[in-house]
Design an enzyme around this catalytic site. Structure first.
Site, PDB file in Angstrom:
ATOM      1  N   LEU A  36       0.807  -1.219   0.000  1.00 52.83           N
ATOM      2  CA  LEU A  36       0.000   0.000   0.000  1.00 52.83           C
ATOM      3  C   LEU A  36       0.840   1.267   0.000  1.00 52.83           C
ATOM      4  CD1 LEU A  36      -2.721  -1.053   2.619  1.00 52.83           C
ATOM      5  CD2 LEU A  36      -2.999  -0.890   0.139  1.00 52.83           C
ATOM      6  N   ARG A  37       2.165   1.110  -0.045  1.00 49.53           N
ATOM      7  CA  ARG A  37       3.021   2.288  -0.012  1.00 49.53           C
ATOM      8  C   ARG A  37       2.802   3.165  -1.246  1.00 49.53           C
ATOM      9  NH1 ARG A  37       8.108   0.225   1.636  1.00 49.53           N
ATOM     10  NH2 ARG A  37       7.450   0.588   3.769  1.00 49.53           N
ATOM     11  N   GLY A  38       2.440   2.541  -2.363  1.00 49.55           N
ATOM     12  CA  GLY A  38       2.201   3.307  -3.583  1.00 49.55           C
ATOM     13  C   GLY A  38       1.051   4.281  -3.426  1.00 49.55           C
TER      14      GLY A  38
END
Length: 334
Positions: A272-274
């Site tokens: 989910l870092r994107g």
């Protein structure tokens, strides 16, 4: 006095300059990786960034740029009680730096003169609340990369050696540059960079002529050149300060959050870092441009730099990462 080429005077390379400005607006974005041809202004832009950034308030004499007396570590004997403004630190991490030079080590002089164990802070302490710059980051030794990954994850530097146990804040914006022909970056470190941009040699003849003209003027009369661009540099600095002040008030509608998620799913980005980085970067851009809320156009302009380096390799797709992100945006953000 040695002058630095003004940030505002850099010709072209808009994506690189925008990425660096946005990390100055919101350091939580997570740093910038600049990959590209030699001689395209990568190092020049980073050095110019130091003169562009607003000053920070620190405890006088603090080795870690402590923001208050409560943040001063027990071992930091040089820290005083007064607060003073200092330039935002931009620290170089040389490729040949030893582990002791990076994380810190025993203060040998203090041990010999007083018989006490002391701590000699390293580059990570000096970079706290600032920037840590690594040129040719793809050539960095693996054990130094491992250290940076640990510190980037925790925001603290922990040193355990020779009877010493030291812990101090080490929160910095990581900026790396390199030439992809000299090797790729380890995936674990690549993921720690919030933004990634590719710079290319300008193809436009007029742009190349302007680069030569400005560089020749700077080399001939640096004092006058810097003075001529002082207003431009101050304008960018003032916009960064104003953007920081209104960043918390930028509105984000659910439709924008959905677009972030749909875009990352479409690209097959891991984790989910994107999404989180894409949203923070879009908010920083909206704030820098004086908008009150994040729009689809903000997402479109920052998505290539926030997501391009997070894509899985597809042997059946010969398109570059920027082209793949653009294709996904045309579908999701239509």
């Amino acid at each position: 006095m040695k002058h630095v080429f003004p940030f505002a005077a850099i010709v072209g390379q808009d994506a690189m300059k925008r990425a660096m400005i946005l990390t100055a607006v919101d350091p939580g974005i997570g740093g910038v990786l600049v990959f590209g041809d030699r001689g395209t202004g990568k190092s020049t832009a980073v050095r110019a960034l130091a003169a562009l950034l607003p000053p920070i308030s620190v405890v006088s004499g603090s080795a870690t740029n402590a923001a208050s007396e409560g943040d001063v570590a027990d071992w930091d004997k040089g820290a005083g009680r007064e607060m003073r403004d200092v330039p935002t630190p931009v620290i170089d991490l040389p490729l040949g730096a030893t582990e002791d030079r990076v994380v810190g080590t025993i203060d040998i002089e203090r041990a010999l003169t007083s018989g006490e164990k002391g701590f000699e802070p390293g580059l990570l302490a000096r970079a706290n609340r600032g920037y840590l710059y690594i040129d040719e980051v793809n050539l960095l030794e693996d054990h130094i990369v491992d250290l940076l990954l640990d510190v980037a994850q925790s925001g603290e530097n922990l040193v355990e050696r020779d009877g010493l146990s030291i812990r101090h804040d080490a929160r910095f914006v990581l900026v790396g540059s390199g030439n992809p022909e000299e090797g790729e970056l380890r995936p674990q470190l690549l993921d720690r960079f919030g933004l990634s941009v590719e710079v290319r040699s300008p193809a436009d003849i007029e742009e190349r002529i302007e680069v030569i003209r400005r560089r020749a003027a700077f080399d001939t009369a640096p004092d006058a050149f810097v003075q001529n661009w002082a207003a431009g540099t101050a304008k960018v600095r003032d916009r960064i300060i104003a953007a920081r002040a209104r960043l918390a008030g930028i509105e984000t509608e659910d439709a924008v959050l959905r677009s972030c998620a749909e875009l990352c799913i479409s690209l097959g980005a891991d984790g989910l870092r994107g999404e989180l980085t894409l949203l923070r970067t879009a908010r920083a851009l909206a704030s820098y441009e004086g908008a009150t809320k994040v729009g689809q156009e903000h997402l479109r302009r920052v998505a290539p730099m926030a997501l391009g380096h997070r894509l899985r390799r597809d042997p059946l797709d010969e398109a570059g990462s920027e082209a793949r992100v653009t294709r996904a945006m045309d579908s999701v953000l239509a």
